[in-house]
Write an enzyme that holds these catalytic residues in place. Structure first.
Site, PDB file in Angstrom:
ATOM      1  N   GLY A 184      32.310  37.223  31.344  1.00 26.58           N
ATOM      2  CA  GLY A 184      33.746  37.318  31.515  1.00 26.58           C
ATOM      3  C   GLY A 184      34.182  36.513  32.723  1.00 26.58           C
ATOM      4  CD  GLN A 198      35.798  36.190  38.264  1.00 28.92           C
ATOM      5  OE1 GLN A 198      36.075  36.533  37.119  1.00 28.92           O
ATOM      6  NE2 GLN A 198      34.578  36.238  38.761  1.00 28.92           N
ATOM      7  CB  CYS A 219      31.202  39.832  40.319  1.00 29.98           C
ATOM      8  SG  CYS A 219      32.799  38.999  40.348  1.00 29.98           S
ATOM      9  CG  LEU A 220      30.223  34.690  36.856  1.00 30.73           C
ATOM     10  CD1 LEU A 220      30.996  33.889  35.812  1.00 30.73           C
ATOM     11  CD2 LEU A 220      28.759  34.275  36.901  1.00 30.73           C
ATOM     12  CG  HIS A 227      34.001  43.058  36.132  1.00 31.37           C
ATOM     13  ND1 HIS A 227      33.055  43.493  37.025  1.00 31.37           N
ATOM     14  CD2 HIS A 227      34.285  41.776  36.480  1.00 31.37           C
ATOM     15  CE1 HIS A 227      32.781  42.518  37.877  1.00 31.37           C
ATOM     16  NE2 HIS A 227      33.518  41.455  37.570  1.00 31.37           N
ATOM     17  CD  GLU A 228      35.969  39.276  33.994  1.00 32.98           C
ATOM     18  OE1 GLU A 228      36.666  38.659  34.825  1.00 32.98           O
ATOM     19  OE2 GLU A 228      34.735  39.355  34.098  1.00 32.98           O
ATOM     20  CG  HIS A 235      38.071  39.744  38.806  1.00 32.31           C
ATOM     21  ND1 HIS A 235      37.743  39.480  40.115  1.00 32.31           N
ATOM     22  CD2 HIS A 235      36.901  39.810  38.127  1.00 32.31           C
ATOM     23  CE1 HIS A 235      36.426  39.397  40.230  1.00 32.31           C
ATOM     24  NE2 HIS A 235      35.889  39.597  39.042  1.00 32.31           N
TER      25      HIS A 235
END
Length: 161
Positions: A46, A51, A90-91, A132-133, A136
């Site tokens: 995701g 991000q 997480c990226l 999660h997304e 963000h």
């Protein structure tokens, strides 16, 4: 399409309340295409627009199942039930993982890349990815809500033994 730079915590854009998308045009389409390419290149499941440094309410998710890539513009979780506890990474926080409580099932409403409204239901890992997304988009990182946080490389070594 282009691979974009994934911003890292503590970049301030990750803490902003992302702005609602009102223009559904070629710029949005390019952003969605670039986000998908960036997510796949980074082996993620995701990615949210903040991000990649864009404070807009846009996410992409692909958990590797038969559904494939899901794009959402202006997503909102409208129902949530049950509870699951599991690991997240997480990226934008490459060196840490954490155990996070999330809803087991969720229902979202969103718009597609052309502005058409739709609803989507998700459970289990897919529900976790969407929550999660969406976090963000609200300036929330998994480290803010994790029950425990640990070094990502140590967990991978431990899981591999």
């Amino acid at each position: 399409m282009a691979i974009r730079l994934i911003v890292q915590d503590p970049d301030p854009v990750l803490r902003e309340q992302a702005i609602k998308v009102t223009k559904f045009n070629s710029n949005l389409h390019k952003l969605l295409n670039d986000m998908a390419e960036t997510m796949y290149d980074a082996d993620g499941v995701g990615l949210a627009a903040p991000q990649v440094g864009i404070s807009k309410r846009v996410i992409v998710v692909d958990v590797g199942d038969e559904i494939g890539l899901i794009e959402m513009v202006n997503p909102e979780i409208i129902e949530a039930s049950g509870e699951q506890l599991g690991p997240e990474g997480c990226l934008s926080i490459a060196k840490l993982n954490g155990d996070v409580k999330r809803a087991q099932t969720i229902k979202l409403k969103a718009q597609d890349r052309d502005g058409n409204p739709f609803e989507f239901e998700a459970a289990d890992f897919m529900a976790r990815a969407f929550q999660h997304e969406v976090d963000h988009l609200n300036g929330i990182l998994f480290t803010d809500i994790a029950i425990s946080i640990y070094d990502a490389s140590a967990r991978q070594r431990q899981d591999g033994e």
